[in-house]
Design a protein around this motif. Structure first.
Motif: not given
Length: 296
Positions: A33-49
Motif C-alpha cells: 500500500p501507499h499512504y496518504l497523510y491527512v489532517k484538518e486544514h487550519k489557518v487564521r480566521e478570514d484568511k482563506d475563503h
C-alpha cells in the motif's frame, strides 16, 4: 513537507503527530500500500475563503498518478466532497484563479521552457513528483471521519469501474487532448470577443451617463467627449502647416556643409535675382504705360 511515518510493533503505519495515515493501492493487483497523510486544514480566521474552516482536509504524499477526480472519489466515502485542489506544495492564502480556457495558459515545466518547442508538447508533461491536496467537504463530518479512519484495508485508486490511465496510454490521451480543434477554438474566441464588446459598451454607456454629473463631493468628470469638436482645416491652413513643417526641417539641416549644397544655394540665389529682375521690368513697363514712372 511530507509527514514522517514509521512502522509500529503491530506492522501498521504510524503517522506523525497531528496526521492520520490512510492506506491506498493503485489496483487489486498491487500488494504494497501507499499512504496518504491527512489532517484538518487550519489557518487564521478570514484568511482563506476557498478552504473553509472545519470542512477542509489537508492531504500529503499524493502520488503523481492520482488525479483530483480520484481523490474526490476516494474521500466521498466519508462525506460528500465539494471540491478538490491539488498543487506541488502548500499554498498560503487565497488560491489562484483557475484558467477560464483550456487553449491558453498551459503550465510549462521549468526544464522544458524552450522557445522553439511547440506549445502542445508542454501539455504532455505533468508534475513528476508527489503533490499535496486540499479536499473540501460539504459537511464537517467528512474531516472528522477521515481523521478517525481505523480500517486497514487500502482504498483503491483504479478499479474496473473507475480506471486510471498511466504510462504510455496516459501520454497518448494527453497528446490527443493537446491537439486544438479549430472550430472549438473559434467558438471560444468569438464568445470571448462578444463578452468583451458588451463590457466595453456598458462602460461607454456608464461614462456617457455620468458625463457632466457632479459626484458626492461636487466634482465633475471631464472627458474628451465633452470638448467642442474642432473645425476642419481649410486648404490654406493645410498649406501653411506644410510650410511650417518644411521650415522646421530646413532649420535642422546643416546648410552649405557639402560642396553640392553650396552650389545649390548659389543657383537658387541667382534664380531668385533673375525672377526679381523680371518682376521689376514688368512693373516699370506698367508704370510707363500709366505715365507714373519717374526715375529721377
Amino acid at each position: 513537507m511530507a509527514a514522517a511515518a514509521r512502522h509500529g510493533g503491530t506492522g501498521r503505519m504510524v503517522a506523525s503527530v497531528g496526521y492520520t495515515a490512510i492506506p491506498v493501492k493503485f489496483s487489486e493487483k498491487h500488494h504494497s500500500p501507499h499512504y496518504l497523510y491527512v489532517k484538518e486544514h487550519k489557518v487564521r480566521e478570514d484568511k482563506d475563503h476557498n478552504r473553509p474552516q472545519n470542512r477542509t482536509l489537508f492531504v500529503l504524499n499524493v502520488p503523481p498518478y492520482c488525479t483530483e477526480e480520484c481523490l474526490s472519489r476516494l474521500f466521498s466515502g466519508f462525506c460528500s466532497v465539494q471540491s478538490v485542489e491539488m498543487c506541488e506544495k502548500p499554498i498560503l492564502g487565497e488560491k489562484t484563479e483557475p484558467s477560464k480556457t483550456k487553449f491558453f495558459g498551459a503550465k510549462i515545466p521549468s526544464h522544458m521552457q524552450m522557445e522553439t518547442a511547440p506549445i502542445h508538447n508542454y501539455m504532455l508533461f505533468d508534475s513528476q513528483g508527489f503533490q499535496v491536496a486540499y479536499v473540501v467537504f460539504k459537511s464537517p463530518a467528512g474531516v472528522q471521519a477521515a481523521k478517525s479512519l481505523s480500517t486497514e484495508e487500502p482504498l483503491l485508486i483504479s478499479s474496473n469501474r473507475h480506471p486510471v490511465q498511466t504510462g504510455i496510454q496516459k501520454w497518448i490521451a494527453k497528446y490527443a487532448a493537446s491537439i486544438v480543434d479549430p472550430t472549438e477554438l473559434k467558438t471560444e474566441v468569438d464568445g470571448f470577443m462578444q463578452t468583451y464588446d458588451q463590457k466595453i459598451a456598458k462602460e461607454e454607456a456608464k461614462a456617457e451617463k455620468e458625463d457632466g454629473v457632479p459626484d458626492e463631493e461636487g466634482w465633475v468628470k471631464v472627458t474628451r467627449k465633452g470638448r467642442r469638436p474642432g473645425l476642419p482645416r481649410t486648404e490654406a491652413a493645410n498649406l501653411r502647416a506644410l510650410e511650417r513643417e518644411k521650415r522646421k526641417r530646413a532649420r535642422k539641416e546643416l546648410l552649405n556643409f557639402y560642396a553640392w549644397q553650396h552650389r545649390e544655394t548659389k543657383r537658387e540665389h541667382i534664380a531668385q535675382l533673375r525672377k526679381k529682375f523680371e518682376e521689376d521690368k514688368q512693373k516699370i513697363a506698367l508704370m510707363r504705360a500709366q505715365r507714373k514712372f519717374r526715375p529721377y
